[in-house]
Design a protein around this motif. Structure first.
Motif, PDB file in Angstrom:
ATOM      1  N   ARG A   5      26.071  -9.977  -4.399  1.00  0.00           N
ATOM      2  CA  ARG A   5      25.438 -10.878  -3.545  1.00  0.00           C
ATOM      3  C   ARG A   5      24.421 -10.038  -2.843  1.00  0.00           C
ATOM      4  O   ARG A   5      22.997 -10.578  -2.269  1.00  0.00           O
ATOM      5  CB  ARG A   5      26.317 -11.618  -2.729  1.00  0.00           C
ATOM      6  N   PHE A   6      24.770  -9.011  -2.376  1.00  0.00           N
ATOM      7  CA  PHE A   6      23.851  -8.099  -1.159  1.00  0.00           C
ATOM      8  C   PHE A   6      22.420  -7.952  -1.878  1.00  0.00           C
ATOM      9  O   PHE A   6      21.539  -8.265  -1.165  1.00  0.00           O
ATOM     10  CB  PHE A   6      24.620  -6.961  -0.815  1.00  0.00           C
ATOM     11  N   VAL A   7      22.602  -7.197  -2.919  1.00  0.00           N
ATOM     12  CA  VAL A   7      21.278  -7.037  -3.698  1.00  0.00           C
ATOM     13  C   VAL A   7      20.607  -8.027  -4.188  1.00  0.00           C
ATOM     14  O   VAL A   7      19.336  -7.960  -4.126  1.00  0.00           O
ATOM     15  CB  VAL A   7      21.576  -5.561  -4.738  1.00  0.00           C
ATOM     16  N   SER A   8      21.333  -9.205  -4.566  1.00  0.00           N
ATOM     17  CA  SER A   8      20.436 -10.128  -5.145  1.00  0.00           C
ATOM     18  C   SER A   8      19.726 -10.960  -4.155  1.00  0.00           C
ATOM     19  O   SER A   8      18.512 -11.250  -4.205  1.00  0.00           O
ATOM     20  CB  SER A   8      21.768 -11.148  -6.174  1.00  0.00           C
ATOM     21  N   LEU A   9      20.543 -11.238  -3.098  1.00  0.00           N
ATOM     22  CA  LEU A   9      19.927 -11.974  -2.026  1.00  0.00           C
ATOM     23  C   LEU A   9      18.623 -11.013  -1.574  1.00  0.00           C
ATOM     24  O   LEU A   9      17.524 -11.670  -1.090  1.00  0.00           O
ATOM     25  CB  LEU A   9      20.902 -12.055  -0.942  1.00  0.00           C
ATOM     26  N   TRP A  10      18.726  -9.958  -1.199  1.00  0.00           N
ATOM     27  CA  TRP A  10      18.035  -8.889  -0.765  1.00  0.00           C
ATOM     28  C   TRP A  10      16.619  -8.893  -1.543  1.00  0.00           C
ATOM     29  O   TRP A  10      15.473  -9.082  -0.996  1.00  0.00           O
ATOM     30  CB  TRP A  10      18.591  -7.631  -0.487  1.00  0.00           C
ATOM     31  N   HIS A  11      17.090  -8.846  -2.697  1.00  0.00           N
ATOM     32  CA  HIS A  11      15.824  -8.541  -3.748  1.00  0.00           C
ATOM     33  C   HIS A  11      14.887  -9.870  -3.984  1.00  0.00           C
ATOM     34  O   HIS A  11      13.758  -9.764  -3.749  1.00  0.00           O
ATOM     35  CB  HIS A  11      16.179  -8.290  -5.164  1.00  0.00           C
ATOM     36  N   ASP A  12      15.746 -10.985  -3.763  1.00  0.00           N
ATOM     37  CA  ASP A  12      14.949 -12.102  -3.883  1.00  0.00           C
ATOM     38  C   ASP A  12      13.746 -12.365  -2.846  1.00  0.00           C
ATOM     39  O   ASP A  12      13.059 -12.723  -2.790  1.00  0.00           O
ATOM     40  CB  ASP A  12      15.789 -13.467  -4.013  1.00  0.00           C
ATOM     41  N   ALA A  13      14.682 -12.196  -1.528  1.00  0.00           N
ATOM     42  CA  ALA A  13      13.981 -12.294  -0.203  1.00  0.00           C
ATOM     43  C   ALA A  13      12.760 -11.315   0.026  1.00  0.00           C
ATOM     44  O   ALA A  13      11.698 -11.660   0.735  1.00  0.00           O
ATOM     45  CB  ALA A  13      14.972 -12.223   1.111  1.00  0.00           C
ATOM     46  N   HIS A  65      10.726  -6.093   5.172  1.00  0.00           N
ATOM     47  CA  HIS A  65      11.434  -6.247   3.858  1.00  0.00           C
ATOM     48  C   HIS A  65      12.504  -5.510   3.453  1.00  0.00           C
ATOM     49  O   HIS A  65      13.253  -5.567   2.484  1.00  0.00           O
ATOM     50  CB  HIS A  65      10.221  -6.063   2.478  1.00  0.00           C
ATOM     51  N   SER A  66      12.840  -4.594   4.157  1.00  0.00           N
ATOM     52  CA  SER A  66      13.871  -3.342   4.134  1.00  0.00           C
ATOM     53  C   SER A  66      15.005  -3.556   4.791  1.00  0.00           C
ATOM     54  O   SER A  66      15.817  -4.505   4.694  1.00  0.00           O
ATOM     55  CB  SER A  66      13.130  -2.116   3.925  1.00  0.00           C
ATOM     56  N   ASN A  67      15.057  -2.714   5.842  1.00  0.00           N
ATOM     57  CA  ASN A  67      16.245  -2.771   6.842  1.00  0.00           C
ATOM     58  C   ASN A  67      16.477  -4.135   7.501  1.00  0.00           C
ATOM     59  O   ASN A  67      17.732  -4.528   7.601  1.00  0.00           O
ATOM     60  CB  ASN A  67      16.054  -1.432   7.765  1.00  0.00           C
ATOM     61  N   ASP A  68      15.395  -4.787   7.749  1.00  0.00           N
ATOM     62  CA  ASP A  68      15.561  -6.063   8.440  1.00  0.00           C
ATOM     63  C   ASP A  68      16.629  -7.172   7.572  1.00  0.00           C
ATOM     64  O   ASP A  68      17.326  -7.618   8.138  1.00  0.00           O
ATOM     65  CB  ASP A  68      14.278  -6.944   8.886  1.00  0.00           C
ATOM     66  N   LEU A  69      16.011  -7.118   6.182  1.00  0.00           N
ATOM     67  CA  LEU A  69      16.952  -7.991   5.133  1.00  0.00           C
ATOM     68  C   LEU A  69      18.034  -7.367   4.963  1.00  0.00           C
ATOM     69  O   LEU A  69      19.042  -8.202   4.839  1.00  0.00           O
ATOM     70  CB  LEU A  69      15.971  -8.044   4.091  1.00  0.00           C
ATOM     71  N   ALA A  70      18.433  -6.189   4.714  1.00  0.00           N
ATOM     72  CA  ALA A  70      19.589  -5.505   4.415  1.00  0.00           C
ATOM     73  C   ALA A  70      20.534  -5.774   5.683  1.00  0.00           C
ATOM     74  O   ALA A  70      21.740  -6.203   5.399  1.00  0.00           O
ATOM     75  CB  ALA A  70      19.408  -3.943   4.178  1.00  0.00           C
ATOM     76  N   THR A  71      20.141  -5.787   6.877  1.00  0.00           N
ATOM     77  CA  THR A  71      21.008  -5.992   8.029  1.00  0.00           C
ATOM     78  C   THR A  71      21.315  -7.535   7.935  1.00  0.00           C
ATOM     79  O   THR A  71      22.378  -7.870   8.325  1.00  0.00           O
ATOM     80  CB  THR A  71      20.244  -5.613   9.337  1.00  0.00           C
ATOM     81  N   ARG A  72      20.207  -8.252   7.977  1.00  0.00           N
ATOM     82  CA  ARG A  72      20.547  -9.756   7.701  1.00  0.00           C
ATOM     83  C   ARG A  72      21.661 -10.052   7.001  1.00  0.00           C
ATOM     84  O   ARG A  72      22.688 -10.862   7.056  1.00  0.00           O
ATOM     85  CB  ARG A  72      19.298 -10.553   7.721  1.00  0.00           C
ATOM     86  N   LYS A 119       0.883  -1.325  -0.006  1.00  0.00           N
ATOM     87  CA  LYS A 119       0.001   0.065  -0.221  1.00  0.00           C
ATOM     88  C   LYS A 119       0.972   1.476   0.089  1.00  0.00           C
ATOM     89  O   LYS A 119       0.545   2.339  -0.712  1.00  0.00           O
ATOM     90  CB  LYS A 119      -1.031   0.131   1.082  1.00  0.00           C
ATOM     91  N   GLN A 120       1.996   1.336   0.828  1.00  0.00           N
ATOM     92  CA  GLN A 120       2.713   2.577   0.945  1.00  0.00           C
ATOM     93  C   GLN A 120       3.325   2.798  -0.316  1.00  0.00           C
ATOM     94  O   GLN A 120       4.201   1.774  -0.652  1.00  0.00           O
ATOM     95  CB  GLN A 120       3.538   2.257   2.112  1.00  0.00           C
ATOM     96  N   VAL A 121       3.503   3.882  -0.870  1.00  0.00           N
ATOM     97  CA  VAL A 121       4.492   4.212  -1.899  1.00  0.00           C
ATOM     98  C   VAL A 121       6.091   4.148  -1.450  1.00  0.00           C
ATOM     99  O   VAL A 121       6.853   3.566  -2.249  1.00  0.00           O
ATOM    100  CB  VAL A 121       4.226   5.693  -2.358  1.00  0.00           C
ATOM    101  N   GLU A 122       6.293   4.325  -0.181  1.00  0.00           N
ATOM    102  CA  GLU A 122       7.651   4.047   0.433  1.00  0.00           C
ATOM    103  C   GLU A 122       8.051   2.840   0.093  1.00  0.00           C
ATOM    104  O   GLU A 122       9.254   2.290  -0.101  1.00  0.00           O
ATOM    105  CB  GLU A 122       7.923   4.366   1.873  1.00  0.00           C
ATOM    106  N   HIS A 123       6.977   1.769   0.517  1.00  0.00           N
ATOM    107  CA  HIS A 123       7.381   0.408   0.155  1.00  0.00           C
ATOM    108  C   HIS A 123       7.543  -0.217  -1.257  1.00  0.00           C
ATOM    109  O   HIS A 123       8.136  -0.895  -1.424  1.00  0.00           O
ATOM    110  CB  HIS A 123       6.246  -0.436   1.025  1.00  0.00           C
ATOM    111  N   ARG A 124       6.773   0.451  -1.930  1.00  0.00           N
ATOM    112  CA  ARG A 124       6.846   0.169  -3.472  1.00  0.00           C
ATOM    113  C   ARG A 124       8.086   0.584  -4.003  1.00  0.00           C
ATOM    114  O   ARG A 124       8.876   0.054  -4.762  1.00  0.00           O
ATOM    115  CB  ARG A 124       5.780   0.717  -4.172  1.00  0.00           C
TER     116      ARG A 124
END
Ligand SMILES: *[C@@H]1O[C@H](CO)[C@@H](O)[C@H](O)[C@H]1NC(C)=O
Length: 344
Positions: free
Chosen positions: A203-211, A223-230, A139-144
């Protein structure tokens, strides 16, 4: 024989020179600006194997009929990236259609969009922002925008910049440090998703994008900071994959009220070159992620919007940090001290 051969070579050279002159004439006389742009050295492939020197910003419309209406602060980010980094390209990825882009380019969506969209490095690139992931509506444009930013850096490589992230100095040493991706911590220790850079397909952006498509649940940072951190922390164990900078590097403040006050509050008597007692020293900051106080609804003394006057008066830490670029814009006649933040 020798004379005839020499004559042939000579007339060949004359013909070639005439042809070249004609070509140059056609290029410059008809489209002088475009021809110069084609001859810019930055058009030639750069012999660097680091993270490419190109910038990605994302502008997802709140409604399909909305305008690409950049505010002054957002234009400042783009001009600062240009000033400190000299990127080959600045991509503006947007779901806006050709008509909205044409309106923005010719000034019908405000002055700031006109200035940015007509910069020679800027390329408007149409994207489709996902509206659903993991069976949940986005719903949020920030998330899109979150989905678009990770996808474009994965696909093209370069530096992703939120439009409230203000470059303060060159990041070439970071791009060339030998890592596939570079990110930075924010308040609380997470890896910030508003500024990151990566090689194409890192790898960073590939793993993040898939997940992100698998975990999206409508939460603010699942889907954002949590995954970027992990993934960021996990990839530090693989040599050369990931560099994580400290909080001061990219996001020295935060979205909390005291930090917003410290950044934006206007003080008396800041308009000089000394360091006033309230001033913050950003010598260890590459990019100032200036979280907006609007989200928290904080009221801040002397601050309303990021306007040319607010920045040029240098009465706050934010204004002092971004002043040099605003001053350049002023000197080039691009801004008027009385322009509004909307430029209309
Ligand atoms: C900011 O900090 C750096 C490094 O500690 C220092 O060299 C510089 O003089 C400081 N600037 C001001 C204006 O205090």
């Amino acid at each position: 024989m020798a004379l005839r051969a020499a004559k042939r070579t000579w007339s060949g050279a004359v013909a070639a020179a005439a042809l070249l002159t004609l070509l140059l004439y056609l290029m410059f006389a008809r489209h002088p600006a475009a021809a110069l742009e084609r001859l810019r050295p930055s058009r030639w492939p750069a012999a660097e194997d680091g993270i490419p020197n190109q910038v990605h910003v994302v502008y997802v419309l709140r409604e399909p009929t909305a305008d690409v209406a950049l505010e002054f602060g957002q234009a400042l980010c783009v001009f600062a990236a240009r000033h400190y980094w000299h990127p080959r390209r600045i991509y503006l990825h947007t779901d806006a259609g050709p008509e909205a882009v044409a309106r923005a380019r010719d000034g019908r969506a405000g002055k700031w969009s006109r200035l940015v969209l007509n910069l020679p490095e800027v390329r408007v690139r149409r994207v489709t922002a996902p509206t659903e992931a993991n069976g949940v509506e986005i719903k949020q444009v920030e998330h899109r925008s979150d989905f678009v930013r990770v996808q474009v850096v994965r696909e093209l490589g370069g530096v992703y910049l939120d439009l409230d992230a203000h470059p303060l100095r060159d990041i070439r040493p970071l791009r060339r440090a030998g890592f596939g991706a570079v990110g930075g911590r924010q308040h609380g220790g997470q890896v910030n998703s508003g500024i990151f850079m990566a090689r194409r397909g890192a790898r960073f952006v590939s793993l993040w994008h898939d997940a992100m498509f698998r975990v999206f649940d409508g939460g603010w940072t699942t889907h954002s900071n949590d995954l970027a951190t992990r993934f960021g922390q996990q990839l530090v164990t693989e040599p050369g994959e990931m560099l994580i900078l400290d909080q001061a590097a990219l996001a020295p403040g935060s979205w909390l009220e005291p930090d917003c006050v410290d950044l934006y509050e206007a003080h008396d008597g800041g308009d000089d070159d000394d360091a006033p007692s309230w001033s913050h020293n950003y010598s260890d900051t590459y990019i100032l992620h200036a979280f907006s106080p609007a989200r928290g609804g904080y009221r801040i003394n002397g601050f309303d919007h990021i306007t040319p006057r607010y920045v040029l008066e240098r009465r706050s830490n934010f204004a002092r940090a971004v002043f040099p670029v605003a001053k350049l814009m002023l000197d080039r006649g691009l801004i008027d001290i009385d322009d509004s933040h909307l430029g209309s």
